[in-house]
Design an enzyme around this catalytic site. Structure first.
Site, PDB file in Angstrom:
ATOM      1  N   ASP A  92       7.685   3.333 -13.084  1.00  0.00           N
ATOM      2  CA  ASP A  92       7.091   4.571 -12.578  1.00  0.00           C
ATOM      3  C   ASP A  92       5.575   4.618 -12.749  1.00  0.00           C
ATOM      4  O   ASP A  92       5.023   5.627 -13.185  1.00  0.00           O
ATOM      5  CB  ASP A  92       7.704   5.792 -13.293  1.00  0.00           C
ATOM      6  CG  ASP A  92       9.109   6.066 -12.797  1.00  0.00           C
ATOM      7  OD1 ASP A  92       9.383   5.791 -11.609  1.00  0.00           O
ATOM      8  OD2 ASP A  92       9.933   6.534 -13.605  1.00  0.00           O
ATOM      9  N   HIS A 110       0.830  -1.210   0.000  1.00  0.00           N
ATOM     10  CA  HIS A 110       0.000   0.000   0.000  1.00  0.00           C
ATOM     11  C   HIS A 110       0.862   1.257   0.000  1.00  0.00           C
ATOM     12  O   HIS A 110       0.390   2.317   0.394  1.00  0.00           O
ATOM     13  CB  HIS A 110      -0.926  -0.001   1.223  1.00  0.00           C
ATOM     14  CG  HIS A 110      -1.904  -1.135   1.222  1.00  0.00           C
ATOM     15  ND1 HIS A 110      -2.063  -1.984   2.291  1.00  0.00           N
ATOM     16  CD2 HIS A 110      -2.753  -1.576   0.272  1.00  0.00           C
ATOM     17  CE1 HIS A 110      -2.992  -2.894   1.999  1.00  0.00           C
ATOM     18  NE2 HIS A 110      -3.420  -2.659   0.772  1.00  0.00           N
ATOM     19  N   HIS A 111       2.129   1.133  -0.412  1.00  0.00           N
ATOM     20  CA  HIS A 111       2.974   2.336  -0.374  1.00  0.00           C
ATOM     21  C   HIS A 111       2.495   3.379  -1.372  1.00  0.00           C
ATOM     22  O   HIS A 111       2.795   4.557  -1.236  1.00  0.00           O
ATOM     23  CB  HIS A 111       4.455   1.985  -0.608  1.00  0.00           C
ATOM     24  CG  HIS A 111       4.775   1.620  -2.020  1.00  0.00           C
ATOM     25  ND1 HIS A 111       4.380   0.428  -2.591  1.00  0.00           N
ATOM     26  CD2 HIS A 111       5.420   2.297  -3.003  1.00  0.00           C
ATOM     27  CE1 HIS A 111       4.784   0.401  -3.851  1.00  0.00           C
ATOM     28  NE2 HIS A 111       5.414   1.519  -4.122  1.00  0.00           N
ATOM     29  N   LYS A 127      -3.017  -8.790  -6.865  1.00  0.00           N
ATOM     30  CA  LYS A 127      -3.372  -9.839  -7.830  1.00  0.00           C
ATOM     31  C   LYS A 127      -4.602 -10.569  -7.330  1.00  0.00           C
ATOM     32  O   LYS A 127      -4.817 -10.678  -6.116  1.00  0.00           O
ATOM     33  CB  LYS A 127      -2.220 -10.844  -7.966  1.00  0.00           C
ATOM     34  CG  LYS A 127      -2.270 -11.641  -9.239  1.00  0.00           C
ATOM     35  CD  LYS A 127      -1.783 -10.766 -10.363  1.00  0.00           C
ATOM     36  CE  LYS A 127      -1.459 -11.455 -11.612  1.00  0.00           C
ATOM     37  NZ  LYS A 127      -0.610 -10.591 -12.450  1.00  0.00           N
ATOM     38  N   LYS A 154       7.207  -4.429 -10.239  1.00  0.00           N
ATOM     39  CA  LYS A 154       7.019  -4.053 -11.634  1.00  0.00           C
ATOM     40  C   LYS A 154       6.586  -2.586 -11.750  1.00  0.00           C
ATOM     41  O   LYS A 154       7.160  -1.806 -12.494  1.00  0.00           O
ATOM     42  CB  LYS A 154       5.904  -4.957 -12.174  1.00  0.00           C
ATOM     43  CG  LYS A 154       5.860  -5.136 -13.641  1.00  0.00           C
ATOM     44  CD  LYS A 154       4.637  -5.948 -14.038  1.00  0.00           C
ATOM     45  CE  LYS A 154       4.655  -7.404 -13.643  1.00  0.00           C
ATOM     46  NZ  LYS A 154       3.547  -8.176 -14.267  1.00  0.00           N
ATOM     47  N   SER A 188      -2.332   0.044 -18.641  1.00  0.00           N
ATOM     48  CA  SER A 188      -3.464   0.078 -17.702  1.00  0.00           C
ATOM     49  C   SER A 188      -3.483   1.412 -16.964  1.00  0.00           C
ATOM     50  O   SER A 188      -4.543   1.994 -16.711  1.00  0.00           O
ATOM     51  CB  SER A 188      -3.338  -1.036 -16.665  1.00  0.00           C
ATOM     52  OG  SER A 188      -3.923  -2.225 -17.132  1.00  0.00           O
ATOM     53  N   LYS A 194      -2.884  -2.443  -7.768  1.00  0.00           N
ATOM     54  CA  LYS A 194      -3.152  -2.760  -9.177  1.00  0.00           C
ATOM     55  C   LYS A 194      -2.629  -4.131  -9.523  1.00  0.00           C
ATOM     56  O   LYS A 194      -1.523  -4.504  -9.119  1.00  0.00           O
ATOM     57  CB  LYS A 194      -2.440  -1.704 -10.037  1.00  0.00           C
ATOM     58  CG  LYS A 194      -2.752  -1.782 -11.485  1.00  0.00           C
ATOM     59  CD  LYS A 194      -3.992  -0.994 -11.834  1.00  0.00           C
ATOM     60  CE  LYS A 194      -4.464  -1.237 -13.245  1.00  0.00           C
ATOM     61  NZ  LYS A 194      -5.199  -2.522 -13.380  1.00  0.00           N
TER      62      LYS A 194
HETATM   63  N1  GLU Z   1      -1.937  -8.970 -15.538  1.00  0.00           N
HETATM   64  C1  GLU Z   1      -0.975  -8.022 -16.023  1.00  0.00           C
HETATM   65  C2  GLU Z   1       0.346  -8.176 -15.305  1.00  0.00           C
HETATM   66  O1  GLU Z   1       0.633  -9.188 -14.717  1.00  0.00           O
HETATM   67  C3  GLU Z   1      -1.519  -6.607 -16.041  1.00  0.00           C
HETATM   68  C4  GLU Z   1      -1.867  -5.996 -14.744  1.00  0.00           C
HETATM   69  C5  GLU Z   1      -2.579  -4.658 -14.860  1.00  0.00           C
HETATM   70  O2  GLU Z   1      -2.699  -4.150 -15.963  1.00  0.00           O
HETATM   71  O3  GLU Z   1      -2.994  -4.160 -13.826  1.00  0.00           O
HETATM   72  O4  GLU Z   1       1.182  -7.319 -15.370  1.00  0.00           O
END
Ligand code: GLU
Length: 475
Positions: free
Chosen positions: A104, A69-70, A111, A99, A367, A75
């Site tokens: 950035d 949660h930083h 997930k 990632k 995204s 996402k």
């Molecule tokens: N499922 C993709 C990943 O592992 C995309 C995640 C996203 O767009 O939030 O990077």
């Protein structure tokens, strides 16, 4: 012991990531407690819910994990697979954190997963399960534009994201930002142009960048440049399919493609679009007229090639097959395709591994663009396209008068055009992937780190530390 654990030795998938993290931590001098906090999964939501399928009530097992949660929102994608389990989703959530930091993208990692086999369930029932899962997330405040934003992953796509959005909107009616509760939606439902192919295109940009680094190419005995490089791609889902197309269109030679049922091989190169047509018509890549079948699909990974792209699931390169891998470069389009033991074996052999936490970040990057579009309620390029075209036309007039020359219609068309949404998304993605690559290389050089994975982790952890310190949580 699960299959994963067999391949990864004595550790779980999450332990594998911890191992990579610990290697990088040796290059960072910071309080141990902060590193422990970064490593830990903040919230794990494991749920069971009933769904009526036919006349039976089925209990569905599902997860949403928020690793960090930083930065908010969290996402990460949602996968549908019978292999879904808590350890896997925790690991994939952690990978999302690292990632996002590298490219950035200002999100914490998350997930989700539902333990179903979408191939054997009707679309009506997948819809039922998806909607029920979404309402479970809403109940526990695990979804929302500023909280946690899902996206597609293995076994899911635009269709599922649409259902998630619609369920969210019906329970949060009047929320003007509801579109930003999920990304990877169809363009007609608030999606952004270029999201579908983003991960594959990011893989292409990342590998292309590496192929232009002289020292790296010479270190593995290859020429500089992507043209003519022999590539094998494992997995022809959304990521593998688009990566293969971009490599092929840009002059690389795809010598083998591997799917679940087997692989096909032609040392002179496969025509990727013809293979996809064959797959569409026959339901399998096997028996493609211009190629040889390889029954045991795992053997395709071991063929002679320049670049190997695993683009399917985790742990496909492990201690038992790593020694037989002949590729000089491995690009991790999938999440976690190489176990730590295999990583060490390949490192010793001098193979360049472009790590997942950088190479497949194109999806989440776009995204992020989609999320921004949804919050700004306007299509990219809408405000400036015509303005730019008018300014370009004025420029052209001046140049033509000055040079006393008329520019051809074809050239004019190219110079005059203003940016469309797809142009802006692709240039944003290209810039992000190029920058990320060079930041990793700079750290690798300055700290004399041996491989890209450890350098990528150092870059990422440093950025997360910076956020935590600025948050003031650790005085
Ligand atoms: N499922 C993709 C990943 O592992 C995309 C995640 C996203 O767009 O939030 O990077």
């Amino acid at each position: 012991m699960s299959k994963n654990q067999n391949k990864t030795g004595s550790y779980s998938f999450f332990n594998c990531i911890e191992k990579n993290f610990d290697k990088a931590a040796q290059f960072i001098s910071i309080e141990k407690g902060l590193l422990e906090q970064i490593k830990a999964c903040n919230s794990v939501y494991r749920m069971h819910f009933p769904v009526k399928i036919g006349k039976e009530i089925k209990v569905i097992e599902a997860y949403r994990v928020q690793h960090s949660h930083h930065k908010l929102p969290c996402k990460g994608g949602i996968r549908y697979s019978m292999k879904v389990n808590q350890d896997e989703i925790m690991t994939l959530a952690a990978l999302m954190t690292y990632k996002c930091a590298i490219v950035d993208v200002p999100f914490g990692g998350a997930k989700g997963g539902i333990k179903i086999d979408p191939q054997t369930i009707s679309s009506e029932n997948i819809e039922k399960i998806t909607r029920r899962y979404t309402s479970e997330l809403i109940k526990k405040n695990f979804i929302g534009p500023g909280i946690d934003v899902p996206a597609p992953d293995y076994g899911t796509g635009e269709r599922e994201m649409s259902w998630i959005f619609d369920t969210f909107l019906s329970l949060r009616s009047g929320d003007v930002d509801a579109l930003a509760c999920v990304t990877g939606k169809p363009v007609s439902q608030g999606g952004v142009r270029g999201r579908k192919e983003a991960t594959g295109l990011g893989v292409f940009y990342g590998i292309r960048e590496l192929c232009h680094v002289k020292e790296d190419m010479y270190s593995v005995g290859l020429d500089v440049g992507l043209v003519g490089k022999k590539i094998i791609i494992q997995g022809l889902g959304n990521v593998g399919y688009h990566a293969a197309s971009f490599f092929h269109e840009n002059g690389a030679i795809i010598i083998a493609l591997a799917e679940r049922e087997g692989a096909i091989y032609n040392k002179k190169g496969l025509n990727v679009s013809k293979v996809f047509l064959h797959l569409k018509n026959n339901g399998s890549i096997l028996n493609f007229p211009e190629a040889k079948n390889i029954k045991n699909t795992e053997k395709a990974l071991e063929l002679e090639c320049d670049i190997l792209i695993p683009a399917a699931l985790e742990n496909v390169i492990h201690k038992n097959n790593a020694n037989r891998i002949k590729a000089k470069i491995i690009g991790e389009a999938a999440n976690g395709p190489i176990t730590p033991e295999a990583d060490e074996i390949l490192d010793k052999k001098g193979v360049i591994i472009v790590p997942d936490i950088y190479l497949n970040a194109g999806g989440v990057t776009v995204s992020y663009f989609e999320w921004l579009k949804n919050l700004s309620h306007v299509r990219y390029g809408r405000m400036e396209k015509k303005f730019r075209e008018n300014v370009n036309a004025e420029f052209l007039k001046v140049i033509e008068t000055f040079c006393k020359k008329t520019i051809s219609i074809k050239e004019k068309k190219m110079i005059l055009r203003g940016p469309r949404e797809i142009d802006l998304v692709r240039s944003g993605l290209e810039d992000t992937m190029i920058n990320g690559f060079h930041k990793i290389c700079d750290i690798k050089k300055s700290l004399k780190i041996e491989n890209m994975r450890t350098a990528a982790f150092v870059l990422s952890i440093n950025k997360i530390i910076d956020s935590y310190e600025r948050l003031g949580i650790f005085p």
